[in-house]
Design a protein around this motif. Structure first.
Motif, mmCIF file in Angstrom:
data_model
loop_
_atom_site.group_PDB
_atom_site.id
_atom_site.type_symbol
_atom_site.label_atom_id
_atom_site.label_comp_id
_atom_site.label_asym_id
_atom_site.label_seq_id
_atom_site.Cartn_x
_atom_site.Cartn_y
_atom_site.Cartn_z
ATOM 1 N N ASP A 52 34.282 46.748 30.791
ATOM 2 C CA ASP A 52 35.563 47.250 31.277
ATOM 3 C C ASP A 52 36.068 48.390 30.400
ATOM 4 O O ASP A 52 35.892 48.385 29.173
ATOM 5 N N SER A 186 28.446 43.866 40.801
ATOM 6 C CA SER A 186 28.610 43.415 39.424
ATOM 7 C C SER A 186 27.371 42.715 38.891
ATOM 8 O O SER A 186 26.858 41.778 39.507
ATOM 9 N N THR A 220 35.396 42.453 36.613
ATOM 10 C CA THR A 220 36.625 42.805 35.904
ATOM 11 C C THR A 220 37.864 42.645 36.799
ATOM 12 O O THR A 220 38.991 42.658 36.293
ATOM 13 N N SER A 238 34.929 38.060 34.257
ATOM 14 C CA SER A 238 34.560 38.244 32.848
ATOM 15 C C SER A 238 35.575 37.531 31.966
ATOM 16 O O SER A 238 36.762 37.875 31.966
ATOM 17 N N LEU A 241 38.317 39.284 29.714
ATOM 18 C CA LEU A 241 39.507 39.870 30.334
ATOM 19 C C LEU A 241 40.565 38.815 30.627
ATOM 20 O O LEU A 241 41.766 39.102 30.567
ATOM 21 N N SER A 300 38.242 42.440 22.118
ATOM 22 C CA SER A 300 38.074 41.735 23.388
ATOM 23 C C SER A 300 37.734 40.256 23.269
ATOM 24 O O SER A 300 37.891 39.504 24.239
#
Length: 348
Positions: A52, A186, A220, A238, A241, A300
């Protein structure tokens, strides 16, 4: 041009991680003043990734601050689109990609076989990345690991009503409340779909499709749909996120399904046709260094490939989560079949 993934011939050299063969990897290298100087003369590097932008762009800025004079062009798209894009560019003799990172590890089997990857091993990879997380010939190495769990918006679903298993999502009470990514776009969802179909059967997806699922493209997107309140429960997505949204105060709860959570490795490689080969090696080396890995982890919360880097505080240890087995070789064999079955079932 869409590159079809051909069935492997069984050669051990094509296995992505942990193959038990004699290594043909080049000697491990360090970041030297000569490499930095050569990279600065090139002045730029392109980074093709499925990560992302909220992580990829800050990472690129950190690299630019570390090595002034080198600009990073981040080319972000879904891993399956990235796969086709590189096939199209290569067929047209377009040389743009310097470093490639995908959330579909099977891509690297194909790219290695096609001779598109430049073997490159850093000291950090040789000493601090587990053998099963790097190609024995040095063609690629895992950059980071993330998961594809379920999640829900606490403001829309009470904890006592929340799903605990994939099969819980088949309950009629979740109809019209679900969102999930697409394996045709994806790499995370491609990998996760293969794992879930292997464990639960395609019949699970046939039942899930009757739940009026909001279908999005990238892994994402489900976290963003939960954050916006457009859907209450994410079938997949994910995990980093979801966690980043929680850190911003979004009322999201991450759920690791009792059946097991899909595990996603994210390999990275230097492209053999890289127009900026020195900058490519420098970027690759920095991302795999302790400093680069710590940046990704601290920003992250993704799980590091470098064994000297600790996971982010507050994230559950990867060893504490029941995960499903990742199988890039099987994904490489069946990717087209997976896409076709999924499109038929979900009519997308």
């Amino acid at each position: 041009m869409i590159m079809r993934r051909r069935t492997l011939l069984g050669a051990a050299a094509l296995l992505p991680f942990g193959a038990r063969i004699v290594s043909a990897a080049p000697p491990a290298e360090t970041i030297t003043p000569a490499l930095i100087e050569a990279a600065k003369k090139e002045g730029k590097v392109s980074y093709y990734t499925a990560m992302d932008l909220s992580v990829a762009e800050p990472m690129a800025k950190a690299f630019e601050a570390k090595f002034p004079g080198i600009k990073v062009a981040v080319e972000r798209t879904g891993a399956e689109r990235l796969f086709n894009r590189l096939a199209q560019e290569t067929a047209s003799n377009i040389k743009r990609c310097d470093v490639v990172n995908s959330s579909d590890a099977a891509h690297f089997i194909t790219w290695k076989r096609e001779g598109w990857l430049q073997p490159y091993v850093t000291v950090d990879i040789a000493e601090n990345v587990a053998p099963e997380m790097r190609d024995p010939d040095g063609a690629f190495a895992n950059q980071r690991t993330h998961l594809s769990p379920m999640a829900y918006n606490i403001g829309l679903v009470k904890p006592e009503d929340a799903p605990k298993a994939f099969n819980d999502l088949l309950d009629p009470k979740y109809a019209g409340k679900l969102v999930k990514g697409h394996p045709g776009y994806s790499g995370t969802i491609m990998t996760a779909t293969q794992q879930v179909a292997r464990e639960l059967g395609w019949g699970y997806f046939e039942k899930l499709a009757k739940q009026k699922v909001m279908q999005v493209q990238s892994a994402t997107e489900p976290p963003k749909k939960l954050e916006a309140g457009e859907r209450a429960v994410a079938v997949d997505g994910s995990d980093y996120l979801f966690w980043m949204a929680r850190e911003r105060g979004v009322p999201i709860e991450v759920v690791y399904p009792v059946e097991g959570t899909p595990l996603i490795s994210n390999p990275m490689a230097v492209f053999k046709a890289a127009p900026n080969p020195n900058a490519a090696r420098l970027l690759f080396a920095w991302i795999m260094s302790g400093e680069g890995q710590e940046f990704i982890v601290n920003l992250s919360g993704q799980y590091p490939a470098n064994l000297k880097v600790k996971a982010k505080a507050g994230r559950p240890p990867l060893s504490s989560i029941k995960t499903l087995r990742e199988d890039p070789v099987e994904v490489e064999k069946t990717a087209d079949e997976i896409k076709a079955k999924y499109a038929r079932i979900f009519k997308v």
